[in-house]
Design a protein around this motif. Structure first.
Motif, PDB file in Angstrom:
ATOM      1  N   SER A 118       0.843  -1.207   0.000  1.00 41.04           N
ATOM      2  CA  SER A 118       0.000   0.000   0.000  1.00 41.04           C
ATOM      3  C   SER A 118       0.872   1.250   0.000  1.00 41.04           C
ATOM      4  N   GLY A 119       0.252   2.376  -0.316  1.00 39.69           N
ATOM      5  CA  GLY A 119       0.951   3.657  -0.272  1.00 39.69           C
ATOM      6  C   GLY A 119       1.350   4.020   1.151  1.00 39.69           C
ATOM      7  N   THR A 120       0.493   3.672   2.097  1.00 38.87           N
ATOM      8  CA  THR A 120       0.788   3.945   3.510  1.00 38.87           C
ATOM      9  C   THR A 120       2.128   3.328   3.910  1.00 38.87           C
ATOM     10  N   CYS A 123       5.157   5.093   2.207  1.00 37.49           N
ATOM     11  CA  CYS A 123       5.541   6.375   2.831  1.00 37.49           C
ATOM     12  C   CYS A 123       6.240   6.129   4.158  1.00 37.49           C
ATOM     13  N   TYR A 146      -1.458  14.256   2.399  1.00 34.53           N
ATOM     14  CA  TYR A 146      -1.759  12.982   3.064  1.00 34.53           C
ATOM     15  C   TYR A 146      -0.717  11.965   2.626  1.00 34.53           C
ATOM     16  N   HIS A 147      -0.193  11.224   3.588  1.00 39.29           N
ATOM     17  CA  HIS A 147       0.819  10.220   3.251  1.00 39.29           C
ATOM     18  C   HIS A 147       0.478   8.876   3.873  1.00 39.29           C
ATOM     19  N   GLY A 148      -0.813   8.570   3.959  1.00 39.93           N
ATOM     20  CA  GLY A 148      -1.226   7.305   4.542  1.00 39.93           C
ATOM     21  C   GLY A 148      -1.469   7.451   6.034  1.00 39.93           C
ATOM     22  N   ASN A 213      -4.850  15.674  -1.837  1.00 37.06           N
ATOM     23  CA  ASN A 213      -5.639  15.255  -0.684  1.00 37.06           C
ATOM     24  C   ASN A 213      -6.230  16.391   0.133  1.00 37.06           C
ATOM     25  N   ASP A 241       5.954  12.349  -2.476  1.00 39.04           N
ATOM     26  CA  ASP A 241       4.899  11.341  -2.430  1.00 39.04           C
ATOM     27  C   ASP A 241       4.105  11.464  -3.730  1.00 39.04           C
ATOM     28  N   VAL A 243       2.198   9.031  -4.920  1.00 40.51           N
ATOM     29  CA  VAL A 243       1.210   7.949  -4.926  1.00 40.51           C
ATOM     30  C   VAL A 243       0.068   8.290  -5.885  1.00 40.51           C
ATOM     31  N   VAL A 244      -0.347   9.556  -5.901  1.00 41.71           N
ATOM     32  CA  VAL A 244      -1.409   9.975  -6.827  1.00 41.71           C
ATOM     33  C   VAL A 244      -0.826  10.391  -8.179  1.00 41.71           C
ATOM     34  N   LYS A 269      -1.109   3.398  -6.273  1.00 40.89           N
ATOM     35  CA  LYS A 269      -2.264   3.586  -7.173  1.00 40.89           C
ATOM     36  C   LYS A 269      -2.004   3.134  -8.621  1.00 40.89           C
TER      37      LYS A 269
HETATM   38  N1  PMP Z   1      -0.037   9.164  -0.301  1.00 42.37           N
HETATM   39  C1  PMP Z   1      -0.965   9.793  -1.031  1.00 42.37           C
HETATM   40  C2  PMP Z   1      -0.586  11.047  -1.740  1.00 42.37           C
HETATM   41  C3  PMP Z   1      -2.251   9.259  -1.138  1.00 42.37           C
HETATM   42  O1  PMP Z   1      -3.177   9.917  -1.860  1.00 42.37           O
HETATM   43  C4  PMP Z   1      -2.558   8.061  -0.468  1.00 42.37           C
HETATM   44  C5  PMP Z   1      -3.932   7.435  -0.532  1.00 42.37           C
HETATM   45  N2  PMP Z   1      -4.955   8.188  -0.984  1.00 42.37           N
HETATM   46  C6  PMP Z   1      -1.554   7.448   0.280  1.00 42.37           C
HETATM   47  C7  PMP Z   1      -0.305   8.013   0.337  1.00 42.37           C
HETATM   48  C8  PMP Z   1      -1.821   6.162   1.003  1.00 42.37           C
HETATM   49  O2  PMP Z   1      -1.973   5.122   0.102  1.00 42.37           O
HETATM   50  P1  PMP Z   1      -2.829   3.825   0.493  1.00 42.37           P
HETATM   51  O3  PMP Z   1      -4.241   4.247   0.638  1.00 42.37           O
HETATM   52  O4  PMP Z   1      -2.577   2.880  -0.665  1.00 42.37           O
HETATM   53  O5  PMP Z   1      -2.248   3.290   1.759  1.00 42.37           O
END
Ligand code: PMP
Length: 432
Positions: A118-120, A123, A146-148, A213, A241, A243-244, A269
Motif C-alpha cells: 500500500s501507499g501507507t 511512505c 496525506y501520506h497514509g 488530498n 509522495d 502515490v497519486v 495507485k
Molecule cells: N499518499 C498519497 C498522496 C495518497 O493519496 C494516499 C492514498 N490516498 C496514500 C499516500 C496512502 O496510500 P494507500 O491508501 O494505498 O495506503
C-alpha cells in the motif's frame, strides 16, 4: 427448520452490522456530504454500476488508481494470465523485476525500487529509510498533504508558521506526533523559517508535489525548487509522495513535469493497475541502506505481489505505448472549463483547480492556492453538488478534500455529459 426459516437464517447481513460504519475506509461512508455508502458491483471503462443496477459515470476511479478505466481488457488478461501461473509466491519473480525496471526507466531519480502492499507502507518505510540514512529524527510535512495512516503521519497542525504536530487520531502517542513538523503548503517564507529553526534536525521533508488530498493544489515551481535547495543544504532528504501523481501526470510523474528531482519517490495507485500496491525508490546508494543490504528494516508477505505486478506492468506498458497524457490534459481542461462556464452562467462562485486528469471543485469566490483557502470553501454547497450529481448518475468523491480523476475511458462525449449534468445541478445550487 422450515424452508422460509432457512432462507431467513441465510439472509446476508446489512453492511453496517458486520463492517464498522458499513465501510472499510471512512470516506466511503459518504458522511462528509450527508450521504450513504454506495455498494459497487461492476465497473467497465468510465462506468460504475452499483448493487441496485444503477449506472454512474465514475470520477472516483478507485481514488486515482484506474487511469485506464475499469476492467481494461489488457489489464484483465495480464491478471488472468498470472493467476493461472500462481497467485502468490512470497519469493522473487519476473514481474517484480519488470515493473521495477519500467519505473526506473520512466523516472530518472529512481534506480532501485522496493515494493509494498500500500501507499501507507511505502511512505512509512521511505521515512524510516530517511531517518536511518541521516541518523536524524524529525520530519517536515506540509498542511493538507496525506501520506497514509501510519502513526507519525496522522498529525494536525498547532499554531504558528511551522509547528510540531499534535496527534490527529486517538491512539497516536503524542511523542510520536511531536516528531512531525508541519508547515503551510506552498509558502516559501514559512519554509525558510522551518529550515532556520529545525534544519539540522530534519531527516527529510515529504510532500505531494501536486497536492490531491486537500483537493487539487498545484504549487508554484519556485516553492518546490526552494525546498530542494534547502533540503540539500541542510543534509535532509527530499521525498516526493507521488502515490497519486506518479504515472498520472506523465510517465515521469509530477517531478518530470515540474522538473524538480527528489531523493526518494513514493508511488502507488496507478502503478498497480487497480490492484493493491505501493513502492518507493531512489538512487542505489541510498536504497542500499535497506535490509538485506543495510540496517533499515522493511518486509512484507505481499510485497511485490504477482497479481499487482502483472496489472501494473500491463498498465505502464500501455501508458508508454499510447502516451495518453496530452489527451488526458485536454479532457481535464475541457471539464474544468465547462464547469467554470456553467458556474459563471448561474452566478455560482466556483474555483476548479485542474492539472492533467485531476481536478477539484471549490465553491469559493477567489482562487484556491493554499490549505487555508480550501478551508474557506463552502462545504454545504459542495455536498449539494456531489449529491445532486450522484442522483443524476455522476459519481464524484464525496468529500471536498479529494480529487476527481479522469481515465482514458472518459472520452469527450463522457466529459460533455458530465458538464451537462453539472449545469443542471449548479442551476439548482445557486439557491442553496
Ligand atoms: N499518499 C498519497 C498522496 C495518497 O493519496 C494516499 C492514498 N490516498 C496514500 C499516500 C496512502 O496510500 P494507500 O491508501 O494505498 O495506503
Amino acid at each position: 427448520m422450515t424452508i422460509a426459516a432457512t432462507r431467513r437464517a441465510h439472509r446476508p447481513p446489512r453492511a453496517d452490522q458486520v463492517l464498522v460504519g458499513g465501510v472499510n475506509s471512512p470516506v466511503r461512508a459518504f458522511r462528509a456530504v450527508g450521504g450513504e455508502p454506495l455498494h459497487a458491483s461492476r465497473g467497465r471503462g468510465a462506468v460504475l454500476t452499483d448493487a441496485r443496477g444503477r449506472r454512474f459515470v465514475d470520477l472516483i476511479m478507485g481514488w486515482g488508481a484506474l487511469i485506464l478505466g475499469h476492467s481494461h481488457p489488457q489489464v484483465v488478461a495480464a491478471v488472468r494470465g498470472q493467476l493461472s501461473r500462481g497467485s502468490h509466491f512470497g519469493l522473487t519473480h519476473a514481474g517484480e523485476v519488470a515493473l521495477a525496471d519500467a519505473i526506473a526507466r520512466a523516472m530518472p531519480s529512481v534506480e532501485q525500487v522496493r515494493f509494498t502492499a500500500s501507499g501507507t507502507e511505502a511512505c512509512m518505510s521511505a521515512i524510516r529509510l530517511a531517518r536511518g540514512a541521516t541518523g536524524r529524527c524529525t520530519i517536515l510535512t506540509f498542511e493538507g498533504c496525506y501520506h497514509g495512516h501510519s502513526d507519525g503521519l496522522l498529525v494536525k497542525r498547532g499554531s504558528g508558521l511551522a509547528t510540531l504536530g499534535l496527534a490527529a487520531s486517538a491512539g497516536v502517542p503524542e511523542p510520536i506526533a511531536a516528531q512531525t513538523l508541519i508547515a503551510p503548503y506552498g509558502d516559501v517564507d514559512a519554509l525558510e523559517q522551518a529550515f532556520r529553526d529545525h534544519g539540522p534536525q530534519l531527516a527529510c521533508a515529504i510532500l505531494e508535489p501536486v497536492a490531491a488530498n486537500t483537493g487539487v493544489i498545484v504549487p508554484q515551481r519556485h516553492f518546490l525548487k526552494r525546498l530542494r535547495e534547502l533540503t540539500s543544504r541542510h543534509g535532509a532528504l527530499l521525498i516526493f509522495d507521488e502515490v497519486v501523481t506518479g504515472f498520472r501526470l506523465g510517465l515521469g510523474g509530477a517531478q518530470g513535469l515540474l522538473r524538480v528531482r527528489p531523493d526518494l519517490t513514493v508511488l502507488g495507485k496507478v502503478i498497480g493497475g487497480g490492484l493493491p500496491i505501493g513502492a518507493f525508490g531512489g538512487p542505489r546508494a541510498l536504497m542500499r541502506e535497506l535490509a538485506p543490504e543495510g540496517r533499515v528494516y522493511h518486509a512484507g508477505t505481499f510485497a511485490g505481489h504477482p497479481l499487482s505486478m502483472a496489472a501494473g506492468l500491463a498498465t505502464l506498458r500501455l501508458l508508454r505505448r499510447a502516451q495518453p497524457y496530452s489527451r488526458l490534459e485536454a479532457c481535464g481542461s475541457r471539464l474544468a472549463e465547462g464547469l467554470r462556464a456553467a458556474a459563471q452562467e448561474w452566478q455560482v462562485p466556483l474555483q476548479v483547480p485542474q492539472i492533467g486528469s485531476m481536478l477539484t471543485v471549490f465553491f469559493a469566490a477567489s482562487p484556491v492556492a493554499s490549505f487555508a483557502d480550501t478551508q474557506r470553501a463552502d462545504r454545504g454547497r459542495f455536498a449539494a453538488f456531489a449529491n445532486g450529481l450522484r442522483a443524476a448518475g455522476v459519481l464524484i468523491p464525496p468529500s471536498q478534500f479529494e480529487a476527481m480523476f479522469l481515465s482514458v475511458a472518459h472520452t469527450e462525449r463522457v466529459i460533455d455529459r458530465i458538464i451537462e449534468q453539472s449545469v443542471a445541478v449548479l442551476r439548482r445550487i445557486r439557491r442553496v
